[in-house]
Design a protein around this motif. Structure first.
Motif, short mmCIF file in Angstrom:
data_model
loop_
_atom_site.label_atom_id
_atom_site.label_comp_id
_atom_site.label_asym_id
_atom_site.label_seq_id
_atom_site.Cartn_x
_atom_site.Cartn_y
_atom_site.Cartn_z
N GLY A 1 25.38 44.03 27.89
CA GLY A 1 25.60 45.47 28.00
C GLY A 1 26.03 45.91 29.39
N ARG A 2 26.05 44.99 30.34
CA ARG A 2 26.44 45.32 31.71
C ARG A 2 27.95 45.20 31.87
N LYS A 3 28.51 46.06 32.69
CA LYS A 3 29.93 45.99 33.00
C LYS A 3 30.16 44.84 33.97
N ALA A 4 31.20 44.06 33.71
CA ALA A 4 31.54 42.94 34.59
C ALA A 4 31.83 43.46 35.99
N GLY A 5 31.30 42.75 36.97
CA GLY A 5 31.52 43.15 38.36
C GLY A 5 30.50 44.13 38.88
N GLU A 6 29.46 44.37 38.11
CA GLU A 6 28.39 45.29 38.53
C GLU A 6 27.04 44.62 38.39
N GLY A 7 26.09 45.09 39.13
CA GLY A 7 24.73 44.59 39.03
C GLY A 7 24.33 43.81 40.26
N GLY A 8 23.18 44.14 40.79
CA GLY A 8 22.67 43.43 41.97
C GLY A 8 23.53 43.68 43.19
N ASP A 9 23.30 42.86 44.18
CA ASP A 9 24.04 42.99 45.44
C ASP A 9 25.13 41.95 45.57
N PHE A 10 25.50 41.32 44.47
CA PHE A 10 26.50 40.26 44.53
C PHE A 10 27.87 40.83 44.86
N ARG A 11 28.65 40.07 45.62
CA ARG A 11 30.00 40.48 46.01
C ARG A 11 30.99 39.96 44.96
N TYR A 12 31.25 40.77 43.96
CA TYR A 12 32.15 40.40 42.88
C TYR A 12 33.60 40.50 43.32
N SER A 13 34.46 39.73 42.67
CA SER A 13 35.89 39.80 42.97
C SER A 13 36.46 41.12 42.48
N PRO A 14 37.49 41.62 43.16
CA PRO A 14 38.16 42.83 42.67
C PRO A 14 38.69 42.64 41.24
N ALA A 15 39.16 41.42 40.93
CA ALA A 15 39.70 41.16 39.59
C ALA A 15 38.62 41.36 38.52
N LEU A 16 37.42 40.88 38.77
CA LEU A 16 36.35 41.04 37.79
C LEU A 16 35.93 42.50 37.68
N LYS A 17 35.88 43.18 38.81
CA LYS A 17 35.52 44.60 38.80
C LYS A 17 36.51 45.43 38.00
N ARG A 18 37.78 45.06 38.07
CA ARG A 18 38.84 45.80 37.36
C ARG A 18 39.00 45.38 35.91
N SER A 19 38.32 44.32 35.49
CA SER A 19 38.56 43.72 34.18
C SER A 19 38.22 44.64 33.00
N GLY A 20 37.29 45.56 33.19
CA GLY A 20 36.88 46.44 32.10
C GLY A 20 35.97 45.76 31.08
#
Length: 102
Positions: free
Chosen positions: A36-55
């Motif tokens: 149920g979580r959106k990719a690229g969100e959650g915790g303090d992890f530094r996600y890639s811009p690509a994953l954050k934009r993936s939807g």
């Protein structure tokens, strides 16, 4: 029916980078609460811009698709993993995560 032992053994490939505990970041983000979580969100992890934009919103289907070939699904993501080519192993892993978090 998948056994917990079989599913846990598949997860052993993931544990080098991912934890199941809340807020336990490592090389990869914690998988706690992934459904149920959106990719690229959650915790303090530094996600890639690509994953954050993936939807992507993580569920059994999107996890299965992603772990098959992560770079093909989200080009430019930072997960240095070729994927899980075996469909039964993917099903075992997803069943393990679902039992753990649902």
């Amino acid at each position: 029916m998948v056994t917990r032992r079989a599913a846990r053994s598949v997860f052993e490939e993931c544990v080098a980078c991912h934890a199941l505990e809340k807020d336990k970041e490592s090389v990869g983000p914690s998988l706690y609460g992934v459904f149920g979580r959106k990719a690229g969100e959650g915790g303090d992890f530094r996600y890639s811009p690509a994953l954050k934009r993936s939807g992507i919103i993580w569920d059994e289907h999107t996890i299965e698709t992603f772990i098959t070939r992560p770079q093909a699904v989200v080009p430019g993501n930072r997960m240095p993993f070729a994927g899980v080519p075996d469909a039964a192993a993917r099903a075992d892993l997803i069943a393990y995560l679902a039992k753990t978090f649902k």
